[in-house]
Structures are given as C-alpha cells and as structure tokens.
Write an enzyme that holds these catalytic residues in place. Structure first.
Site, PDB file in Angstrom:
ATOM      1  CB  THR A  93      -0.950   0.020   1.212  1.00 43.31           C
ATOM      2  OG1 THR A  93      -0.177  -0.117   2.415  1.00 43.31           O
ATOM      3  CG2 THR A  93      -1.957  -1.100   1.136  1.00 43.31           C
ATOM      4  CB  CYS A  94       4.077   2.200   1.575  1.00 44.75           C
ATOM      5  SG  CYS A  94       3.744   1.770   3.299  1.00 44.75           S
ATOM      6  CB  VAL A  95       5.112   1.873  -3.359  1.00 44.44           C
ATOM      7  CG1 VAL A  95       6.274   2.405  -2.538  1.00 44.44           C
ATOM      8  CG2 VAL A  95       5.014   0.360  -3.223  1.00 44.44           C
TER       9      VAL A  95
END
Length: 268
Positions: A236-238
């Site tokens: 999710t972070c990227v």
C-alpha cells in the site's frame, strides 16, 4: 408528498435513527398544518381529523410514545444519558401542539448547540496550524474536497489506462491488465472505495482523482503456484498491486473483491 427538512441529510449521517424519527414527525406536522389550513373544515371537523392522526405507517398516536423534550445520546461514551432541549424539558411531553418545536430543537442540538464547544475547539486548533482567513475563498464543498479528497471515487476506462502503470509482466495490451481495467470500471461506489482502501491504504482519491494519485497505481504480475485460487496482494505504501494472471475476467473480479473485503495486515 415526502417532506424533507433541509438539515435532514446532515443529521442522517450522524444520528440516522433520530433522523428517521424526526422525518416521520415532519410528515405528521405537515399533515397537521394541512388540516388546520383547510378552510372548508369546521373547527370541530379539524379537531376530529387531528385526533385521528397517527405516526406515518403505524396505528400509534404521538402521545403513546411518551417522548419528552430531551435528547438521548446513542452511546454511553458521551458521558450523559439525557439532555433537556429546553428548560424543564424532562417534564414537557411531545404532542401535536409542539411537534415543530421539538424537531427544530432536536436538530439544533445535534448539529449546532450540542457540538458548539467541540467545533470552537476544533476551529481554534486548526487555526494554529493554518489560518482560517485563508480558507474563506472556498465553499464548504470545496474545502471538504481539499481536506478529504474525492469521497465518491470516480474513474473511466480512459482514466485507468492513462494513470495506471502496468509493469513486470503486464503491459497496456495484456489481457490480464485490460480485464482489471474493465472490472474497476464496472465496480459500484462502495466497491471502488474498498479497492482504494486495499490498494492505497485510503478509501478516497486526492482532488483531481487518479491523475493526482502519488505514487500512481502500479500493477505487476504475481508469479507463483495457485492459479485461479491465488489472491491479489498489495504494497500500500507505494500503491503496488500484485495481480495473478487469471483464466477469466469473472475469476479476476471474484478474487479482487474477496481481497478487498479482507481486514488485517499481512506480509507478502
């Protein structure tokens, strides 16, 4: 005719059961006013018609509810069990004579007087970070968009093709990627919010939609055993979606929706 109070929508978001109850009272109040304004009826006929009024969709009289001029919160977390809507409210029963006043006071408490201290505290805190004088140029709708982004995710096939990056096993011509695009276009509003929560960690898009999502949504081919039983996974972070090559669009849709409904954190 359905009577809708202008504050009904806002109240429905925060106190849905009270909003529904007040909506019924609005209908009853409108029926009362219609009877009282009927110039054909005599005073005795008007009173007879008023005595025959019931809560919409029921055989119950308003007085049978034993409701008083008090607000009762939906949870004990608020730290109180009732609040008088006017002085002596605990001794003032709701009736046809005061039904409009009760509705107005209830809405005012929930959306204004009852939360005024909290709103003033919020405004004071917000103002220390960002001067409120700078946001006066925006409408409430525009300001909400700036703060919260697109709360109802909207995208088209062209948007997805232009602002989504297929990599490492997928290209814009790959059948697996194109099937994903079609599935995303066909999703309902709630399904789109769930997908965004799954893929990006946030259920809304920034102002401007997919074009301003940073980093952009990247779709890569997920390798490994499992075939159609394998589920998509994400970083999710990227905004990194790892999508297996499924045998059909229908299987892809089923596995993607299954994944978006999962709750929790897993390393993959």
């Amino acid at each position: 005719m359905v009577f809708r109070h202008p504050q009904q929508h806002g109240l429905h978001r925060h106190e849905p059961y009270l909003a529904k109850f007040l909506g019924s009272l609005d209908v009853l109040a409108e029926q009362k006013r219609s009877i009282l304004s009927d110039t054909v009826l005599t005073e005795s006929q008007k009173q007879e018609n008023l005595d025959g009024l019931n809560l919409p969709g029921t055989s119950a009289k308003l007085e049978d509810l034993c409701v008083f001029f008090q607000f009762t919160p939906s949870s004990k977390v608020y730290g109180y069990t009732e609040f008088d809507l006017k002085p002596g409210g605990q001794h003032i029963p709701l009736s046809l004579q005061n039904i409009e006043e009760y509705c107005d006071l209830s809405r005012s408490f929930c959306l204004d007087t009852g939360i005024r201290r909290q709103m003033e505290a919020f405004k004071g805190g917000f103002n220390t970070v960002f001067s409120l004088s700078h946001v006066k140029m925006f409408t409430p709708q525009e300001f909400r968009l700036l703060l919260c982004g697109e709360m109802s995710p909207d995208w088209s096939r062209d948007d997805l093709l232009e602002y989504t990056e297929p990599k490492f096993g997928y290209t814009r011509e790959s059948s697996g990627f194109l099937n994903l695009v079609e599935v995303l276009v066909e999703m309902s509003g709630p399904e789109r919010k769930n997908f965004l929560q799954f893929a990006t960690g946030c259920s809304s898009l920034p102002p401007g939609g997919l074009a301003n999502l940073n980093p952009r949504l990247t779709v890569v081919r997920k390798e490994g055993e499992g075939g159609d039983s394998c589920l998509p996974s994400v970083n999710t972070c990227v905004h990194y979606l790892k999508l297996p090559e499924y045998s059909s669009k229908q299987v892809l849709r089923e596995r993607l929706l299954q994944s978006t409904q999962e709750k929790g954190f897993h390393l993959n």
